[in-house]
Enzyme design. Structure first.
Site, PDB file in Angstrom:
ATOM      1  CD  GLU A   2      -2.422  -1.267   2.833  1.00  9.97           C
ATOM      2  OE1 GLU A   2      -2.334   0.092   3.722  1.00  9.97           O
ATOM      3  OE2 GLU A   2      -2.916  -1.997   3.275  1.00  9.97           O
ATOM      4  CB  CYS A  28       0.914   0.990   7.699  1.00 10.98           C
ATOM      5  SG  CYS A  28       1.164   0.325   9.212  1.00 10.98           S
TER       6      CYS A  28
HETATM    7  N1  SAH Z   1       7.227   0.170  11.041  1.00 10.36           N
HETATM    8  C1  SAH Z   1       7.337   1.653  10.977  1.00 10.36           C
HETATM    9  C2  SAH Z   1       6.789   2.332  10.202  1.00 10.36           C
HETATM   10  C3  SAH Z   1       5.376   1.712   9.501  1.00 10.36           C
HETATM   11  S1  SAH Z   1       4.106   1.762  11.011  1.00 10.36           S
HETATM   12  C4  SAH Z   1       6.983   2.001  12.695  1.00 10.36           C
HETATM   13  O1  SAH Z   1       6.356   1.179  13.290  1.00 10.36           O
HETATM   14  O2  SAH Z   1       7.193   3.178  13.070  1.00 10.36           O
HETATM   15  C5  SAH Z   1       3.865   3.542  10.809  1.00 10.36           C
HETATM   16  C6  SAH Z   1       3.096   4.128  11.842  1.00 10.36           C
HETATM   17  O3  SAH Z   1       1.757   3.704  11.907  1.00 10.36           O
HETATM   18  C7  SAH Z   1       3.751   3.760  13.326  1.00 10.36           C
HETATM   19  O4  SAH Z   1       3.799   4.695  14.229  1.00 10.36           O
HETATM   20  C8  SAH Z   1       2.516   2.645  13.544  1.00 10.36           C
HETATM   21  O5  SAH Z   1       2.621   2.491  15.207  1.00 10.36           O
HETATM   22  C9  SAH Z   1       1.154   3.142  13.296  1.00 10.36           C
HETATM   23  N2  SAH Z   1       0.083   2.293  12.988  1.00 10.36           N
HETATM   24  C10 SAH Z   1       0.039   1.335  12.975  1.00 10.36           C
HETATM   25  N3  SAH Z   1      -1.289   0.670  13.079  1.00 10.36           N
HETATM   26  C11 SAH Z   1      -1.858   1.694  13.401  1.00 10.36           C
HETATM   27  C12 SAH Z   1      -3.410   1.988  13.759  1.00 10.36           C
HETATM   28  N4  SAH Z   1      -4.358   0.908  13.526  1.00 10.36           N
HETATM   29  N5  SAH Z   1      -3.904   3.190  13.978  1.00 10.36           N
HETATM   30  C13 SAH Z   1      -3.087   4.271  14.244  1.00 10.36           C
HETATM   31  N6  SAH Z   1      -1.661   4.266  13.709  1.00 10.36           N
HETATM   32  C14 SAH Z   1      -1.207   2.935  13.490  1.00 10.36           C
HETATM   33 FE1  SF4 Z   2       5.364  -3.497  11.886  1.00 14.39          FE
HETATM   34 FE2  SF4 Z   2       4.843  -2.502  14.239  1.00 14.39          FE
HETATM   35 FE3  SF4 Z   2       5.498  -0.739  12.267  1.00 14.39          FE
HETATM   36 FE4  SF4 Z   2       3.227  -2.450  12.186  1.00 14.39          FE
HETATM   37  S1  SF4 Z   2       3.759  -0.756  13.930  1.00 14.39           S
HETATM   38  S2  SF4 Z   2       4.525  -1.941  10.707  1.00 14.39           S
HETATM   39  S3  SF4 Z   2       4.052  -4.370  13.144  1.00 14.39           S
HETATM   40  S4  SF4 Z   2       6.734  -2.262  13.293  1.00 14.39           S
END
Ligand code: SAH
Ligand code: SF4
Length: 439
Positions: free
Chosen positions: A120, A424
């Site tokens: 995505e 994401c």
């Molecule tokens: N792996 C990296 C980048 C991808 S996730 C990281 O964890 O930073 C990007 C952001 O989206 C992160 O801050 C993550 O915690 C957040 N995220 C993941 N699932 C989410 C959700 N359901 N609602 C809001 N933010 C979410």
């Molecule tokens: Fe991976 Fe955690 Fe980032 Fe989701 S929030 S993409 S599981 S590292």
């Protein structure tokens, strides 16, 4: 110099009639994608092929200004050169599976890769500055892996595990594919017929070992081009994506080398031309890679997915905290800050009953003040199949006010894209589940 081919040897034994047996070795080459190559690499290759330097500039313009998806569209490159390039490299583009959202709101793109994996990208239109820049026009949220191995309890990306790292060109191509899509330039689009916006026709060219602004048209005297450059070269479409956040699916710092090479291409004046300060890398907290990034010469912004200001809270939702507890993570952030001389941002998802208690404010404020970090509060986006909920708005606002009362710079994202699975991994997860239920 050989183009970078990955060679695989496939050995098969054949039994021939008459009892004679022989072993035949079949070698086949996997071509790398042209969008994984830097200008310097292409320049060395073209030199080796006896091609003049301006051909590299022309090729780069077709890739990053005109964003063409077919070799034959590169009409000012001689046919023989195009064929040679095609023999040495792939020119893959992303295949759009699904798009959600409308033009003036957050738009989510689900792409199919060559191996049929789904990833995505999310396009977020003009937003108040979230990561420190004065304003941004269009921010693209980019994926770096198929799935994620880090298994944060609240996140859709990690739900079905990690499949693979994205290749350099698959990261780069997300920007180009979104722009192609948004300007309705399909892979079959003829760039010489496109509606363009006036732009400075000066381009970048390698001279004396440096990239310098120049006109991309070849010199008048020998060697002449095979055909004159099309009119479209003189007025190119402008870049739609002005900012990048590396916050899509996957943990970017776990795909460190491919990420850095892709960002180098997206940042380069001959490539994406997106300023390093307009690129934010988000990590769940890979402390050694944060230190490694701190030692790189480029000035990318860094966001840390904190989501808990004590080990006790953080470890409940982020398994990575066992490997790199807060002490180690914050030490790596301090090092980053010292090396780069710039603030980091803490991402803090507010999840009802998990980390939204006012008791969490003091430790969060103390970490933020120690690191001179800004805090982005993000109300949790529900993920189908997971029990977590976002807190009531009143609770979100109370958390923000308490943080501000501690003199911390904080924002509360009254989030765009909540209605379109913007966090994401959610659209991919839903699509994969739909596909599985049909088969
Ligand atoms: N792996 C990296 C980048 C991808 S996730 C990281 O964890 O930073 C990007 C952001 O989206 C992160 O801050 C993550 O915690 C957040 N995220 C993941 N699932 C989410 C959700 N359901 N609602 C809001 N933010 C979410
Ligand atoms: Fe991976 Fe955690 Fe980032 Fe989701 S929030 S993409 S599981 S590292």
């Amino acid at each position: 110099m050989e183009p970078p081919l990955l060679l695989y040897a496939c050995k098969s034994a054949f039994r021939l009639t008459g009892g004679l047996s022989t072993r035949i070795t079949v070698s086949f080459a996997l071509r790398v994608d042209i969008k994984s190559q830097t200008a310097e690499e292409l320049k060395a290759l073209f030199q080796d092929w006896g091609q003049p330097g301006y051909r590299v500039t022309q090729l780069l313009e077709w890739l990053y200004v005109h964003r063409v998806a077919k070799w034959e569209q590169m009409t000012n490159l001689p046919k023989a050169l195009r064929e040679r390039l095609e023999g040495a490299f792939t020119l893959n583009s992303l295949d759009l599976v699904r798009k959600q959202g409308s033009r003036d709101t957050t738009q989510k793109f689900l792409w199919r890769l060559a191996d049929h994996s789904l990833i995505e990208s999310v396009l977020i239109p003009a937003n108040p500055a979230l990561y420190g820049e004065a304003s941004d026009r269009h921010t693209l949220c980019v994926s770096t892996q198929v799935g994620c191995a880090y298994g944060c309890k609240f996140c859709a990306s990690g739900l079905e595990g990690w499949k693979r790292n994205l290749e350099v060109h698959e990261i780069v191509e997300q920007v180009l594919a979104v722009e192609r899509e948004e300007s309705r330039i399909g892979p079959n689009h003829d760039p010489s017929a496109e509606r363009t916006q006036p732009q400075d026709k000066a381009r970048w060219q390698m001279a004396d070992g440096k990239w310098q602004m120049t006109d991309s048209r070849p010199p008048a005297s020998p060697p002449p081009p095979a055909s004159p450059p099309p009119a479209s070269l003189q007025s190119a479409p402008s870049r739609l994506v002005s900012n990048l956040v590396i916050m899509g699916m996957g943990e970017p710092l776990a795909n460190y080398d491919n990420l850095l090479k892709a960002l180098g291409i997206l940042n380069a004046p001959w490539g994406g031309g997106i300023g390093a300060r307009k690129i934010t890398i988000s990590t769940s907290g890979l402390a050694p890679e944060i230190r490694k990034l701190a030692d790189e010469p480029v000035q990318y912004r860094l966001a840390i997915s904190l989501h808990g200001a004590t080990d006790e809270t953080r470890v409940k939702i982020m398994p990575i905290n066992k490997r790199y507890p807060l002490r180690e993570l914050t030490a790596a952030c301090e090092y980053y800050q010292k090396q780069k001389g710039r603030m980091v941002t803490f991402e803090y998802i507010l999840i009802a009953g998990v980390n939204d208690f006012l008791a969490e404010v003091k430790p969060l404020a103390s970490l933020a003040k120690r690191l001179n970090a800004k805090v982005n509060l993000i109300p949790y986006n529900r993920v189908e199949g997971l029990p977590w909920e976002r807190p009531e708005e009143q609770q979100q606002e109370a958390f923000l006010s308490a943080l501000e009362a501690e003199n911390v710079t904080a924002t509360l994202r009254r989030e765009k894209g909540h209605d379109i699975d913007a966090a994401c991994g959610q659209l991919r997860l839903r699509t994969e589940r739909e596909l599985a239920s049909k088969s």
